[in-house]
Every structure is written in structure tokens, then in C-alpha cells.
Motif scaffolding. Structure first.
Motif: not given
Length: 109
Positions: A81-87
Motif C-alpha cells: 500500500l505505502h510504496w504504490p500509493f505514496q511513491i
């Protein structure tokens, strides 16, 4: 004064419960509104109960106890979740916006 300070934990727990309720309510409303918009359903109330059942079923199957919940939050969520949506997605959108704006500036109007 020590008795008063010792009793503040009850207020803190009440604050956490109320804050969690509002956080979950806002996220669920956003999910219902987005789902109704994606599937072009004019009345959001029709999709609220089925989506609630999906969330309930998913919450029981993903983590059956608190230890699994913490493991999911520390291992799975950052990667998926964090890697795709934030980076990844913002970087791709930045690249797309850069190329679109560059193309508009080159063409004389």
C-alpha cells in the motif's frame, strides 16, 4: 492530585475509541462514495450494506487476532500500500504531467 492524574487513562481510552469510530466512518463513507461513483450507482445507500459485509468478512479473514493485525500492518501494508500509493503512483503522475506540459509548451498556439 495524583488520583486525578491516574484517572486520565479512562479519558484517553474514550478519546481513542471515539477517534477510531470517526476515522472508520469517514473511510467507509469514502469507500461507499467511490464505489458508487465507479460503478455508476445513483443511490449510494444501495451499495453501503454489501460493501459493509465485504469489509466485515475481510477484517475477520485477514487477521484473526491482534498479533496478526500488527504483523499485517508492519509487513504487508508498507510493501503493498505505502510504496504504490505514496511513491510509485505519484512519481508516474509527475512524469506524465512533465511530458504533457512539455508537449504543450513546444507547440506554438
Amino acid at each position: 492530585i495524583a488520583d486525578f492524574i491516574e484517572r486520565l487513562d479512562v479519558l484517553f481510552m474514550l478519546y481513542l475509541i471515539i477517534g477510531g469510530f470517526f476515522k472508520i466512518s469517514i473511510f467507509f463513507y469514502a469507500a461507499v462514495a467511490a464505489s458508487a461513483d465507479i460503478f455508476r450507482i445513483p443511490n449510494q445507500r444501495k451499495i453501503g450494506f454489501p460493501l459493509g459485509m465485504i469489509v466485515l468478512f475481510a477484517s475477520v479473514t485477514i487477521a484473526s487476532n491482534f498479533a496478526e493485525h500488527i504483523k499485517e500492518g508492519l509487513v504487508v501494508v508498507p510493501v503493498y500500500l505505502h510504496w504504490p500509493f505514496q511513491i510509485i503512483i505519484p512519481f508516474m503522475l509527475l512524469i506524465i504531467a512533465f511530458f504533457r506540459n512539455r508537449k504543450k509548451k513546444k507547440s506554438p498556439a
